[in-house]
Structure formats: structure tokens, C-alpha cells
Design an enzyme around this catalytic site. Sequence first.
Site: not given
Ligand code: UDP
Length: 323
Positions: A32-33, A57-58, A100, A146, A150, A176, A187
Site C-alpha cells: 500500500d502507498n 506505490d504500485v 505492473n 476512475y 477501471k 460495499t 461516501r
Molecule cells: N450522497 C448523498 N449524501 C452524501 C454523500 C453521498 O446523498 O453525503 C449520495 C451520492 O450523491 C450518491 C449516493 O449517495 O448518489 C452514493 O454515493 P457514494 O459516494 O457513497 O457512492 P457512489 O456514488 O460512487 O455510488
Amino acid sequence: MKRILITGAAGFLGSHLCDRYIKEGFRVVGMDNLITGDLKNIEHLMKLENFEFYHHDVSKYVHVPGELNYILHFASPASPIDYLKIPIQTLKVSSLGTHNLLGLALAKKARILVASTSEVYGDPLVHPQTEDYWGNVNPVGPRGVYDEAKRFQEAITMAYHTYHGLETRIVRIFNTYGPRMRLNDGRVLPAFIGQALRGEDLTIFGNGSQTRSFCYVDDLVEGIHRLLMSNESQPVNVGNPSEITIADFAEEIIKLTGTKQKVIYKDLPVDDPKQRQPDITRARSILGWEPKVNRQEGLKITYDYFRNLPKEELFKDHKEFKK
Ligand code: UDP
């Protein structure tokens, strides 16, 4: 004794995978970096004879002495807030880093599993998402760094499989959650729980009608293990099909935490997918896998983890997140 390299070992998923393979009796090499990972997540493994750790850092040349049987490539930032902060590293880890690690796998005659994502489907026009859907991705939007990295990762992994005959596995991971998520990664789950614990209002982005489907981390790890041990080189969705709107999810968190706060609404981020639910027919039929932990159980465990963190961490992380 089998030896496995796990990149992103100090991260949320990487650290749970390290735990799993230590339990399986493997010798585990973590790498992990530490840009988004945290050594606290693997502190408990450091003293074990079967665990070693490389701070590396990979995206740069990867050297691991000795035999390797398996490689799991789980190094990458994985939240929209992180992509905005470190877009170039996000691109590099899944492109240069994957290259890598594929080279390393070839040299060691190891089987490699790469962590892909439901983001390869972008803002999906097919619902629920099946593996044969090619996606609806904006390459130049904020998530492009991202999503496209991916997608490149999947392409180069498949090329190593067809051209070099390398044993490769591709898992497409859907949202998850569980213990060791970073409180400040932006998140939705750590955001809502953090807000509840600090006595703040819960921030819903947009009107909350967008959906996600949340999988508990132990279920995900089991799915990944089954895929690694299978013969399947095509991508496989692993996630929990139980879909919920973000507005309803906020209500669940309010009930769970007993917070007296309300929800407030903020702008929807650019290119935020409107709906997401994995079709797991392939995982069910090929791996005999399906999730076992429902949201109520999983959320309780996760909430207990967050509320037992030292209080200063709740606020320290929050300040960093606000910058
Ligand atoms: N979201 C939200 N309030 C927050 C953070 C995220 O309403 O404080 C919403 C975001 O706009 C998205 C959903 O929750 O529609 C999931 O966001 P997250 O960043 O967890 O993951 P991803 O969008 O990559 O699925």
C-alpha cells in the site's frame, strides 16, 4: 503454503481480504502507498509470521522477492471525493499499476484478480446491470478518471489472458460497506453515520431519488474468494441486489442512530448515477454465491464500529473532509 500479494492492503477492502487469507492459512504480502489507506486497519496483522507489508506505490515498478501464487489488485481510491483530490494517481493506479501487476503475475506464474467496479457501467441505461452491458460513461467528467482507468484495467487484464494465457479474474464490485470504511471519504454511509454521531443534519445530494444497492463487506469477500478459486475469466458482478433510494437510506440511518437531526438537501454531483443494482445471476450460477447479510444486520455492525471510534477521530476527519 500458498503466498498471496494484496495491493491496497491498508484500505477498507484490502484489509478485510488480508484477514480472510490469513484465516485461510496463506502467507500474505500486503502492499500500500498509504495515500488513502491506513496502517491502523492492518496493525493487528503486523506481528504475524505469515504477514509482511511493503510501503510501495504500485504505479511504479513492483518487485516482490520469492514465490507468489496469487495477486489481488485492490489498490485505488474509490470515492468521488478522492477522485477529485487525486485524479492523476487514480488514473495511474488502475492503468500503470495494473500493467505492473500483470507483468509480475506473468513472471511469477501467479493467478491475478483485479478489482473492477460498477462504475464501468457509468450512469446505466440498463437496469439491473448485467455483465454484458457496456455502460454509459462520460470519459471527461469528474468520475472519468476512475471509470475509464477501471475500464482500461479490464481491457489490459483480458489482453494478458488472451495473449499470454495468464490466469486472470475480474470482479465488478458494487457499493460495499462495513467496518474500516474511512469516515471522511465522502461516501454516503460514513457521511450519514458521521453526521449522526456529530449531531449534524444528514446531507442528501439531489432529491434523494437516486438508488444504490449496498453489500456487506463479509459477503463481498466471500464472493471474491469464490471467484479467485473459480475458472471464470469473464467479469463477474459481486454485490447485493437489495436496492434503496438515498432518501430511504437516510431514514434508515436516522432510525438506526436515533439522531434527532433532520435531512438537508445539497446539489447532486455531476454524473451521479441515477440507479444502480447488480444482476448477480452469473455469480449465483458460476460461484454458487449470493449475499447473506441483510442491511439491518450489516448496518448495526458498521454503526457499532463507528460509534466506538475515539471521539476526536470523528471531528479530526471531519475537518479534513471539509477542506
Ligand atoms: N450522497 C448523498 N449524501 C452524501 C454523500 C453521498 O446523498 O453525503 C449520495 C451520492 O450523491 C450518491 C449516493 O449517495 O448518489 C452514493 O454515493 P457514494 O459516494 O457513497 O457512492 P457512489 O456514488 O460512487 O455510488
